[in-house]
Design a protein around this motif. Structure first.
Motif, mmCIF file in Angstrom:
data_model
loop_
_atom_site.group_PDB
_atom_site.id
_atom_site.type_symbol
_atom_site.label_atom_id
_atom_site.label_comp_id
_atom_site.label_asym_id
_atom_site.label_seq_id
_atom_site.Cartn_x
_atom_site.Cartn_y
_atom_site.Cartn_z
ATOM 1 N N ARG A 89 0.855 -1.182 0.000
ATOM 2 C CA ARG A 89 0.000 0.000 0.000
ATOM 3 C C ARG A 89 0.894 1.237 0.000
ATOM 4 N N ARG A 90 0.507 2.242 -0.744
ATOM 5 C CA ARG A 90 1.289 3.480 -0.788
ATOM 6 C C ARG A 90 1.438 4.047 0.622
ATOM 7 N N GLY A 91 2.662 4.540 0.895
ATOM 8 C CA GLY A 91 2.921 5.157 2.179
ATOM 9 C C GLY A 91 3.248 4.189 3.299
ATOM 10 N N VAL A 92 3.355 2.906 2.974
ATOM 11 C CA VAL A 92 3.657 1.880 3.971
ATOM 12 C C VAL A 92 5.012 1.278 3.632
ATOM 13 N N THR A 93 5.862 1.126 4.634
ATOM 14 C CA THR A 93 7.183 0.558 4.384
ATOM 15 C C THR A 93 7.122 -0.965 4.312
ATOM 16 N N LEU A 94 8.151 -1.527 3.739
ATOM 17 C CA LEU A 94 8.257 -2.981 3.677
ATOM 18 C C LEU A 94 8.253 -3.580 5.079
ATOM 19 N N MET A 95 8.897 -2.925 6.021
ATOM 20 C CA MET A 95 8.917 -3.403 7.405
ATOM 21 C C MET A 95 7.504 -3.511 7.964
ATOM 22 N N GLU A 96 6.678 -2.516 7.704
ATOM 23 C CA GLU A 96 5.299 -2.543 8.193
ATOM 24 C C GLU A 96 4.502 -3.663 7.532
ATOM 25 N N ILE A 97 4.741 -3.881 6.250
ATOM 26 C CA ILE A 97 4.046 -4.951 5.529
ATOM 27 C C ILE A 97 4.433 -6.309 6.103
ATOM 28 N N LEU A 98 5.731 -6.516 6.319
ATOM 29 C CA LEU A 98 6.199 -7.783 6.900
ATOM 30 C C LEU A 98 5.649 -7.986 8.305
ATOM 31 N N ARG A 99 5.712 -6.940 9.106
ATOM 32 C CA ARG A 99 5.202 -7.017 10.487
ATOM 33 C C ARG A 99 3.708 -7.327 10.502
ATOM 34 N N ASP A 100 2.937 -6.629 9.669
ATOM 35 C CA ASP A 100 1.487 -6.827 9.634
ATOM 36 C C ASP A 100 1.102 -8.211 9.127
ATOM 37 N N ALA A 101 1.996 -8.853 8.367
ATOM 38 C CA ALA A 101 1.758 -10.215 7.871
ATOM 39 C C ALA A 101 2.265 -11.263 8.871
ATOM 40 N N ASN A 102 2.682 -10.804 10.047
ATOM 41 C CA ASN A 102 3.198 -11.691 11.099
ATOM 42 C C ASN A 102 4.417 -12.489 10.667
ATOM 43 N N LEU A 103 5.235 -11.880 9.810
ATOM 44 C CA LEU A 103 6.483 -12.516 9.416
ATOM 45 C C LEU A 103 7.573 -12.117 10.404
ATOM 46 N N PRO A 104 8.614 -12.923 10.523
ATOM 47 C CA PRO A 104 9.609 -12.686 11.573
ATOM 48 C C PRO A 104 10.552 -11.514 11.289
ATOM 49 N N VAL A 105 10.079 -10.317 11.562
ATOM 50 C CA VAL A 105 10.897 -9.115 11.465
ATOM 51 C C VAL A 105 10.783 -8.403 12.813
ATOM 52 N N GLU A 106 11.918 -8.196 13.470
ATOM 53 C CA GLU A 106 11.877 -7.588 14.797
ATOM 54 C C GLU A 106 11.547 -6.102 14.745
ATOM 55 N N ILE A 147 12.980 -3.451 15.979
ATOM 56 C CA ILE A 147 13.004 -2.946 17.346
ATOM 57 C C ILE A 147 12.869 -1.425 17.413
ATOM 58 N N CYS A 148 13.505 -0.708 16.467
ATOM 59 C CA CYS A 148 13.472 0.762 16.532
ATOM 60 C C CYS A 148 12.188 1.342 15.940
ATOM 61 N N GLY A 149 11.315 0.507 15.414
ATOM 62 C CA GLY A 149 10.048 0.988 14.886
ATOM 63 C C GLY A 149 10.158 1.772 13.597
ATOM 64 N N GLY A 150 11.230 1.578 12.861
ATOM 65 C CA GLY A 150 11.355 2.227 11.559
ATOM 66 C C GLY A 150 12.169 3.501 11.564
ATOM 67 N N GLN A 151 12.985 3.706 12.576
ATOM 68 C CA GLN A 151 13.760 4.939 12.693
ATOM 69 C C GLN A 151 15.153 4.852 12.063
ATOM 70 N N CYS A 152 15.526 3.715 11.489
ATOM 71 C CA CYS A 152 16.836 3.519 10.850
ATOM 72 C C CYS A 152 17.971 3.668 11.865
ATOM 73 N N ILE A 153 17.742 3.149 13.080
ATOM 74 C CA ILE A 153 18.789 3.204 14.095
ATOM 75 C C ILE A 153 19.161 1.824 14.625
ATOM 76 N N CYS A 154 18.657 0.792 14.001
ATOM 77 C CA CYS A 154 19.067 -0.573 14.326
ATOM 78 C C CYS A 154 19.061 -1.352 13.004
ATOM 79 N N SER A 155 19.355 -2.594 13.036
ATOM 80 C CA SER A 155 19.335 -3.374 11.786
ATOM 81 C C SER A 155 18.487 -4.631 11.945
ATOM 82 N N THR A 156 17.512 -4.572 12.820
ATOM 83 C CA THR A 156 16.690 -5.763 13.075
ATOM 84 C C THR A 156 15.628 -5.998 12.017
#
Length: 77
Positions: free
Chosen positions: A6-23, A25-34
């Motif tokens: 969906r426009r405006g949604v990051t890949l991390m959010e898509i993976l998280r919302d699909a319950n795939l194993p993506v940690e 931890i920083c919530g999308g702030q680009c300050i970790c590599s999880t």
């Protein structure tokens, strides 16, 4: 996996919302590599280049490949 984007949604959010194993931890702030992922070469060429901050983070994972990205920095435009 094939997941809808969906426009405006990051890949991390898509993976998280699909319950795939993506940690993400920083919530999308680009300050970790999880949320480090490897993007298929065909898709990687279509993405905006990594920022300097993202480059540092993916290199620090110890598992860096040319197609390494932080999923929080890949958005659907």
């Amino acid at each position: 996996h094939t997941l809808p984007a969906r426009r405006g949604v990051t890949l991390m959010e898509i993976l998280r919302d699909a319950n795939l194993p993506v940690e993400a931890i920083c919530g999308g702030q680009c300050i970790c590599s999880t949320c480090h992922v490897y993007v298929d070469e065909n898709w990687a060429a279509r993405l905006k280049p990594r920022s300097e901050a993202e480059q540092v983070m993916v290199e620090d994972t110890g598992h860096f490949l040319p197609t390494s990205r932080l999923a929080c920095q890949v958005d659907y435009e």
